[in-house]
Design a protein around this motif. Structure first.
Motif, PDB file in Angstrom:
ATOM      1  N   THR A 177       0.657  -0.863   0.039  1.00  0.00           N
ATOM      2  CA  THR A 177       0.078   0.153  -0.173  1.00  0.00           C
ATOM      3  C   THR A 177       1.043   1.320   0.111  1.00  0.00           C
ATOM      4  OG1 THR A 177      -1.289   1.283   1.476  1.00  0.00           O
ATOM      5  CG2 THR A 177      -0.379  -0.363   2.775  1.00  0.00           C
ATOM      6  N   ALA A 178       0.571   2.497  -0.650  1.00  0.00           N
ATOM      7  CA  ALA A 178       1.298   3.575  -0.801  1.00  0.00           C
ATOM      8  C   ALA A 178       0.530   4.202  -0.090  1.00  0.00           C
ATOM      9  CB  ALA A 178       1.041   4.230  -2.011  1.00  0.00           C
ATOM     10  N   ASP A 179       0.504   4.067   1.251  1.00  0.00           N
ATOM     11  CA  ASP A 179      -0.756   5.117   2.414  1.00  0.00           C
ATOM     12  C   ASP A 179       0.593   4.853   3.731  1.00  0.00           C
ATOM     13  OD1 ASP A 179      -2.578   6.457   3.572  1.00  0.00           O
ATOM     14  OD2 ASP A 179      -2.254   5.257   4.696  1.00  0.00           O
ATOM     15  N   LYS A 180       0.809   5.227   3.825  1.00  0.00           N
ATOM     16  CA  LYS A 180       2.144   4.872   5.383  1.00  0.00           C
ATOM     17  C   LYS A 180       1.410   4.333   6.481  1.00  0.00           C
ATOM     18  CE  LYS A 180       6.026   6.217   8.290  1.00  0.00           C
ATOM     19  NZ  LYS A 180       6.908   6.968   7.474  1.00  0.00           N
ATOM     20  N   HIS A 215       0.798  -4.694   9.474  1.00  0.00           N
ATOM     21  CA  HIS A 215       2.593  -4.582   9.146  1.00  0.00           C
ATOM     22  C   HIS A 215       2.894  -4.856  10.739  1.00  0.00           C
ATOM     23  CE1 HIS A 215       2.814  -4.679   4.613  1.00  0.00           C
ATOM     24  NE2 HIS A 215       2.870  -5.608   5.098  1.00  0.00           N
ATOM     25  N   PRO A 216       3.547  -5.945  11.304  1.00  0.00           N
ATOM     26  CA  PRO A 216       3.891  -4.882  12.597  1.00  0.00           C
ATOM     27  C   PRO A 216       5.351  -3.866  12.561  1.00  0.00           C
ATOM     28  CG  PRO A 216       5.064  -7.214  11.979  1.00  0.00           C
ATOM     29  CD  PRO A 216       4.142  -6.979  10.952  1.00  0.00           C
ATOM     30  N   ALA A 217       4.766  -3.792  14.016  1.00  0.00           N
ATOM     31  CA  ALA A 217       6.021  -2.672  14.062  1.00  0.00           C
ATOM     32  C   ALA A 217       7.376  -2.488  13.437  1.00  0.00           C
ATOM     33  CB  ALA A 217       5.505  -1.847  15.166  1.00  0.00           C
ATOM     34  N   GLU A 218       7.887  -3.223  13.661  1.00  0.00           N
ATOM     35  CA  GLU A 218       9.089  -3.429  13.547  1.00  0.00           C
ATOM     36  C   GLU A 218       9.120  -3.493  11.472  1.00  0.00           C
ATOM     37  OE1 GLU A 218       8.044  -6.591  14.623  1.00  0.00           O
ATOM     38  OE2 GLU A 218       8.738  -8.114  13.476  1.00  0.00           O
ATOM     39  N   MET A 219       7.569  -3.329  11.256  1.00  0.00           N
ATOM     40  CA  MET A 219       8.287  -3.896   9.319  1.00  0.00           C
ATOM     41  C   MET A 219       8.357  -1.779   9.164  1.00  0.00           C
ATOM     42  SD  MET A 219       6.257  -6.980   8.091  1.00  0.00           S
ATOM     43  CE  MET A 219       7.735  -7.040   6.540  1.00  0.00           C
ATOM     44  N   SER A 220       8.845  -0.878   7.907  1.00  0.00           N
ATOM     45  CA  SER A 220       8.686   0.152   7.485  1.00  0.00           C
ATOM     46  C   SER A 220       8.377  -0.021   6.394  1.00  0.00           C
ATOM     47  CB  SER A 220      10.013   0.456   8.303  1.00  0.00           C
ATOM     48  OG  SER A 220      10.378   1.426   7.344  1.00  0.00           O
ATOM     49  N   PHE A 221       7.456   1.319   6.134  1.00  0.00           N
ATOM     50  CA  PHE A 221       7.203   1.743   5.452  1.00  0.00           C
ATOM     51  C   PHE A 221       7.807   2.834   4.403  1.00  0.00           C
ATOM     52  CE2 PHE A 221       5.158   5.170   2.577  1.00  0.00           C
ATOM     53  CZ  PHE A 221       4.262   4.393   1.639  1.00  0.00           C
ATOM     54  N   ASP A 222       8.669   2.855   5.396  1.00  0.00           N
ATOM     55  CA  ASP A 222      10.256   3.847   4.396  1.00  0.00           C
ATOM     56  C   ASP A 222      10.902   3.171   3.644  1.00  0.00           C
ATOM     57  OD1 ASP A 222       8.938   5.984   4.871  1.00  0.00           O
ATOM     58  OD2 ASP A 222       9.646   6.336   6.844  1.00  0.00           O
ATOM     59  N   PRO A 262      -7.098  -5.829   4.673  1.00  0.00           N
ATOM     60  CA  PRO A 262      -8.318  -4.901   5.466  1.00  0.00           C
ATOM     61  C   PRO A 262      -7.775  -3.187   5.418  1.00  0.00           C
ATOM     62  CG  PRO A 262      -7.344  -6.755   6.693  1.00  0.00           C
ATOM     63  CD  PRO A 262      -6.433  -6.807   4.834  1.00  0.00           C
ATOM     64  N   TYR A 263      -8.744  -2.517   6.093  1.00  0.00           N
ATOM     65  CA  TYR A 263      -8.634  -1.049   5.795  1.00  0.00           C
ATOM     66  C   TYR A 263      -8.086  -0.045   4.140  1.00  0.00           C
ATOM     67  CZ  TYR A 263      -8.003  -2.640  10.546  1.00  0.00           C
ATOM     68  OH  TYR A 263      -7.590  -3.359  11.786  1.00  0.00           O
ATOM     69  N   GLN A 264      -8.225  -0.824   3.875  1.00  0.00           N
ATOM     70  CA  GLN A 264      -8.629   0.222   2.368  1.00  0.00           C
ATOM     71  C   GLN A 264      -9.231   0.875   1.871  1.00  0.00           C
ATOM     72  OE1 GLN A 264      -8.511  -2.551  -1.418  1.00  0.00           O
ATOM     73  NE2 GLN A 264      -6.118  -2.033  -1.932  1.00  0.00           N
ATOM     74  N   THR A 265      -9.036   2.273   1.117  1.00  0.00           N
ATOM     75  CA  THR A 265      -9.986   3.295   0.818  1.00  0.00           C
ATOM     76  C   THR A 265      -9.456   3.482  -0.411  1.00  0.00           C
ATOM     77  OG1 THR A 265      -8.771   4.761   1.450  1.00  0.00           O
ATOM     78  CG2 THR A 265     -10.356   3.782   3.290  1.00  0.00           C
ATOM     79  N   PHE A 266     -10.791   4.132  -0.909  1.00  0.00           N
ATOM     80  CA  PHE A 266     -10.545   4.904  -2.398  1.00  0.00           C
ATOM     81  C   PHE A 266      -9.577   5.827  -2.116  1.00  0.00           C
ATOM     82  CE2 PHE A 266     -15.911   4.973  -3.253  1.00  0.00           C
ATOM     83  CZ  PHE A 266     -15.636   3.026  -3.439  1.00  0.00           C
ATOM     84  N   GLU A 267      -8.563   6.349  -0.761  1.00  0.00           N
ATOM     85  CA  GLU A 267      -8.310   6.881  -0.986  1.00  0.00           C
ATOM     86  C   GLU A 267      -6.632   6.545  -1.227  1.00  0.00           C
ATOM     87  OE1 GLU A 267     -10.929   7.515   1.279  1.00  0.00           O
ATOM     88  OE2 GLU A 267     -11.460   9.447   0.397  1.00  0.00           O
ATOM     89  N   THR A 268      -6.947   5.248  -0.563  1.00  0.00           N
ATOM     90  CA  THR A 268      -5.171   4.496  -0.401  1.00  0.00           C
ATOM     91  C   THR A 268      -5.151   3.625  -1.350  1.00  0.00           C
ATOM     92  OG1 THR A 268      -6.127   2.434   0.829  1.00  0.00           O
ATOM     93  CG2 THR A 268      -6.028   3.805   2.054  1.00  0.00           C
ATOM     94  N   LEU A 269      -6.035   3.211  -2.492  1.00  0.00           N
ATOM     95  CA  LEU A 269      -5.948   3.428  -4.024  1.00  0.00           C
ATOM     96  C   LEU A 269      -5.766   3.842  -4.855  1.00  0.00           C
ATOM     97  CD1 LEU A 269      -8.965   1.053  -4.176  1.00  0.00           C
ATOM     98  CD2 LEU A 269      -6.812  -0.632  -4.006  1.00  0.00           C
ATOM     99  N   TYR A 270      -5.731   5.216  -4.651  1.00  0.00           N
ATOM    100  CA  TYR A 270      -5.601   6.211  -5.447  1.00  0.00           C
ATOM    101  C   TYR A 270      -4.515   6.261  -5.071  1.00  0.00           C
ATOM    102  CZ  TYR A 270      -4.930  10.866  -6.651  1.00  0.00           C
ATOM    103  OH  TYR A 270      -3.996  12.607  -7.512  1.00  0.00           O
TER     104      TYR A 270
END
Ligand code: SAH
Length: 344
Positions: free
Chosen positions: A163-166, A173-180, A205-213
Motif C-alpha cells: 500500500t502506498a499509504d503509510k 504490518h507489525p511495528a518492526e516493519m517499515s513503510f519507508d 483490510p482498511y483499504q479505501t478509495f484514498e489508499t487505492l488512489y
C-alpha cells in the motif's frame, strides 16, 4: 462513465472521484468499455501475446509477521520447507522444456538464502539458461545485496509495495516493519537497473478509495515495469482470518485502470484471481492483463507455500498443464510464446 474511461486513457491519470465512480459503477456497458479499452491498449503494445513466467516457490520460512500472510513467522500450523540449489535447477529444467523463458524465484524472507547462496543459484541459472530472464521476489534486502544479485545475473525483482499509504501500511504490518524501508528497496532496485514490479492486494483490510488512489499515483511516479495485483484472501490462523476477501470484480476494474494509466506495464492475471474464480485468469486478460505465472514448484511442496487459503496450485495454475492453458488462451485470440517477455 465512458467519458471517465476516455479521460483516464487520454491523460494517463485518474482523479480520486473518477476512481471512486469506476469502482462503484453498476453501468455494465461502461465497465465492458473499460475492460475493452484496457485489453486493446495491451494489444497495441504487446500484440496478442500473453507472457508466461514459471513460479518457483523457494522457501516458506519467513522472518516477517505480515498480518495478512499465511507464511508469517508466528503461524504455527504449517510445514516449513526450503528448496536447495539442485531442486531449483530441476524446476528450471522442467520449465524450460515446457517453454518457460522466465523463472521467478519467490519466497519468504529466509536468512538461509543469504547473498552467497542466492547469488550462487542465480549464477548457475544464468549460465545454464542464458536465454532466460531471472526474476527474484524474496523481499526486503540491503542495496548491496540487490546489487550483488543483479551482478550475478538476476534481471527482474518483484516487491509489492502493498500500500502506498503509510498509515495503511502500518495497519497491515507489525511495528518492526517499515513503510519507508520498503519504498527504499523499490528505489534501490530501480536505480540498480532491475526491471521492477510493485503491487498490492485488492480489498485488503482498511483499504479505501484514498489508499487505492495513492497506489495508482505511486505507479505513475515509480513507472515500474511490472505491477502485480490480486484480491486479498483471508487466511486461517492469521489476524485477518475473519476479514472479507477482496473481489474479482474490483480486481478486474483496477487491472484495467492500471493498464490505462501505465499502458506498457507487464500485468499478471494472478493466482489469487484464479483462486477466487474458475475463469479468473481469462477475465484478467480480457481486462488488460498480459502475464500468467503458472506454478513450477516441486509438486510435493506446493501446498505448503500457503500465503493464503485454498491457493490454487493445480489445474490452470500448474505448469504441467501449460498446453491446456495455451489452448484456453488461444480461444481469447491470444498466444503464449516461449519468450522472455521483456518490458517494451
Ligand atoms: N516475501 C516476498 C514475497 C511475498 S508473497 C516479499 O515480501 O515480496 C507475495 C505476495 O503475496 C505479497 O506481496 C502479498 O501482496 C501477497 N499476499 C500475501 N498474503 C496474501 C493474502 N492473504 N491474500 C492475497 N495475497 C496475499
Amino acid at each position: 462513465m465512458k467519458q471517465i474511461v476516455d479521460h483516464i486513457a487520454q491523460t494517463r491519470n485518474v482523479a480520486l472521484e473518477e476512481l471512486a465512480a469506476l469502482l462503484t459503477s453498476e453501468d455494465h456497458e461502461a465497465l465492458q468499455y473499460l475492460f475493452g479499452r484496457a485489453h486493446d491498449e495491451a494489444q497495441r503494445i504487446y500484440g496478442n501475446k500473453i507472457f508466461m513466467r514459471g513460479l518457483i516457490e523457494i522457501s516458506n520460512h519467513c522472518k516477517n509477521d505480515c498480518l495478512y500472510c499465511g507464511i508469517r513467522r508466528s503461524r504455527q500450523g504449517i510445514a516449513r520447507y526450503r528448496l536447495d540449489k539442485e531442486q531449483i535447477l530441476e524446476c528450471c529444467q522442467q520449465g524450460y522444456g515446457l517453454g518457460f523463458r522466465t523463472f521467478v524465484m519467490q519466497g519468504g524472507e529466509d536468512a538461509w538464502f543469504n547473498d552467497d547462496r542466492l547469488c550462487d543459484i542465480v549464477a548457475a541459472i544464468r549460465s545454464q539458461y542464458p536465454d532466460c530472464a531471472i526474476t527474484l521476489s524474496v523481499g526486503e534486502r540491503s542495496r548491496e545485496s540487490y546489487q550483488r544479485l543483479y551482478d550475478a545475473g538476476a534481471d527482474r525483482y518483484l516487491l509489492r509495495h502493498e500500500t502506498a499509504d503509510k498509515r495503511h501500511y502500518e495497519k497491515l504490518h507489525p511495528a518492526e516493519m517499515s513503510f519507508d524501508n520498503r519504498q527504499r528497496c523499490l528505489r534501490d532496485l530501480k536505480e540498480i537497473g532491475f526491471q521492477v514490479g510493485c503491487g498490492f492486494m485488492v480489498g485488503s483490510p482498511y483499504q479505501t478509495f484514498e489508499t487505492l488512489y495513492q497506489d495508482l499515483q505511486l505507479i505513475r511516479t515509480l513507472q515500474p515495469e511490472m505491477v502485480g495485483i490480486g484480491p486479498f484472501i483471508p487466511t486461517a490462523e492469521t489476524p485477518f482470518a475473519d476479514r472479507p476477501a477482496g473481489t474479482v470484480d474490483a480486481t478486474l476494474r483496477l487491472i484495467a485502470i492500471i493498464r490505462l494509466i501505465h499502458p506498457h506495464a507487464l500485468l499478471p492475471a494472478t493466482t489469487a484471481l484464479g483462486t477466487l474464480h474458475p475463469q479468473g485468469r481469462e477475465l484478467g486478460i480480457m481486462a488488460g492483463a498480459n502475464v500468467i505465472m503458472p506454478n513450477l514448484s516441486p509438486v510435493a511442496h506446493r501446498k505448503d507455500y500457503s500465503i493464503y487459503d485454498n491457493k490454487l496450485a493445480s489445474g490452470s495454475e500448474a505448469a504441467e498443464t501449460v498446453e491446456d492453458s495455451r489452448a484456453r488462451l488461444k480461444l481469447l485470440g491470444t498466444e503464449v510464446p516461449a519468450d522472455r517477455g521483456d518490458f517494451q
